[in-house]
Write an enzyme that holds these catalytic residues in place. Structure first.
Site, PDB file in Angstrom:
ATOM      1  N   LYS A 277       0.850  -1.192   0.000  1.00  0.00           N
ATOM      2  CA  LYS A 277       0.000   0.000   0.000  1.00  0.00           C
ATOM      3  C   LYS A 277       0.888   1.244   0.000  1.00  0.00           C
ATOM      4  O   LYS A 277       1.780   1.377   0.847  1.00  0.00           O
ATOM      5  CB  LYS A 277      -0.861  -0.037   1.266  1.00  0.00           C
ATOM      6  CG  LYS A 277      -2.224   0.584   1.156  1.00  0.00           C
ATOM      7  CD  LYS A 277      -3.001   0.220   2.426  1.00  0.00           C
ATOM      8  CE  LYS A 277      -4.329   0.895   2.495  1.00  0.00           C
ATOM      9  NZ  LYS A 277      -4.951   0.699   3.807  1.00  0.00           N
TER      10      LYS A 277
HETATM   11  O1  G3P Z   1      -9.545   1.797   4.846  1.00  0.00           O
HETATM   12  C1  G3P Z   1      -9.061   3.003   5.343  1.00  0.00           C
HETATM   13  C2  G3P Z   1      -9.529   3.183   6.719  1.00  0.00           C
HETATM   14  O2  G3P Z   1      -8.777   2.446   7.621  1.00  0.00           O
HETATM   15  C3  G3P Z   1      -9.642   4.588   7.148  1.00  0.00           C
HETATM   16  O3  G3P Z   1     -10.816   4.648   7.849  1.00  0.00           O
HETATM   17  O4  G3P Z   1     -12.429   5.530   9.416  1.00  0.00           O
HETATM   18  O5  G3P Z   1      -9.990   6.104   9.669  1.00  0.00           O
HETATM   19  O6  G3P Z   1     -11.333   7.085   7.823  1.00  0.00           O
HETATM   20  P1  G3P Z   1     -11.158   5.911   8.729  1.00  0.00           P
END
Ligand code: G3P
Length: 217
Positions: free
Chosen positions: A83
């Site tokens: 990634k």
């Molecule tokens: O898949 C990406 C994720 O881990 C980010 O999620 O909720 O931190 O925006 P969030």
């Protein structure tokens, strides 16, 4: 739509994996921090458990550093998807790693133009962050829809991986639009099973069953 689980929590992955609901896993530096585990150890365990792609994120900010880290992470297992962030350096790293035959997930995508560049750079997956756009009162799902249209217009093979999923409605909308993959926290996936009418219906059935005095076993 494929389901990836967005966590580095082995027990949570295992529970969903036993149900055949895990097509892959995504992690990031914040999720590794949350797990309290060593990145290589926990990623190796996840790769052994899950057959599909397991995203492990680089942390260098220059292309050479990302490429070196990506190669190191890819040594953990054959199903690693490296990634990299959607920066110019990340796109350079994507091209190199993809040319080496590695799966690359380009993350932190917030615009259709960024997604177009990632596809041109040979990304296996593009990760548009829905929830973080919604946080700013923007429409995360509109981005998924735009990328779907652009990729379909030109038959790009890059898979749209809807990320930063926060709600069951995000899962529904991503599936309706035709995202190839959605990565969600385990709780969101489990919450998809819930419905108030299911609970109400079950309570009524059990109530009536009690009145029959019968037993199945
Ligand atoms: O898949 C990406 C994720 O881990 C980010 O999620 O909720 O931190 O925006 P969030």
């Amino acid at each position: 739509m494929k389901f990836f689980v967005d966590t580095a929590d082995i027990d949570a992955i295992a529970e969903l994996n036993d149900l055949g609901m895990v097509d892959g896993v995504t992690t990031n530096p914040s999720l590794i921090m949350k797990s309290g585990r060593d990145i290589k150890e926990v990623t190796k365990e996840i790769c052994a458990l899950v057959k599909g792609p397991v995203s492990a994120e680089t942390v260098a900010t220059d292309a050479d550093g990302m490429i070196a880290e990506g190669r190191e992470l890819a040594r953990i297992a054959d199903n690693i998807a490296v990634k990299v962030p959607l920066t110019w350096a990340g796109l350079k790293a994507c091209r190199t790693l993809a040319d080496e035959g590695r799966m690359v997930n380009v993350t932190l995508c917030f615009s259709a133009n960024q997604a177009l560049l990632a596809a041109k750079a040979g990304a296996t997956f593009i990760s548009p962050f829905i929830g973080r756009l919604d946080d700013l009162n923007l429409d995360g799902m509109e981005l998924i829809s735009d990328i779907r249209e652009i990729y379909d217009n030109y038959e790009f093979k890059t898979e749209i991986l809807a990320a930063s999923i926060r709600t069951t409605n995000h899962m529904y909308e991503a599936a309706m639009i035709g995202a190839d993959v959605a990565t969600a926290p385990p709780k969101v996936i489990k919450d998809m099973a819930g419905h108030v009418l299911t609970d109400k219906g079950l309570a009524a059935f059990l109530d009536d069953w009690g009145k029959t005095g019968q037993k199945i076993i």
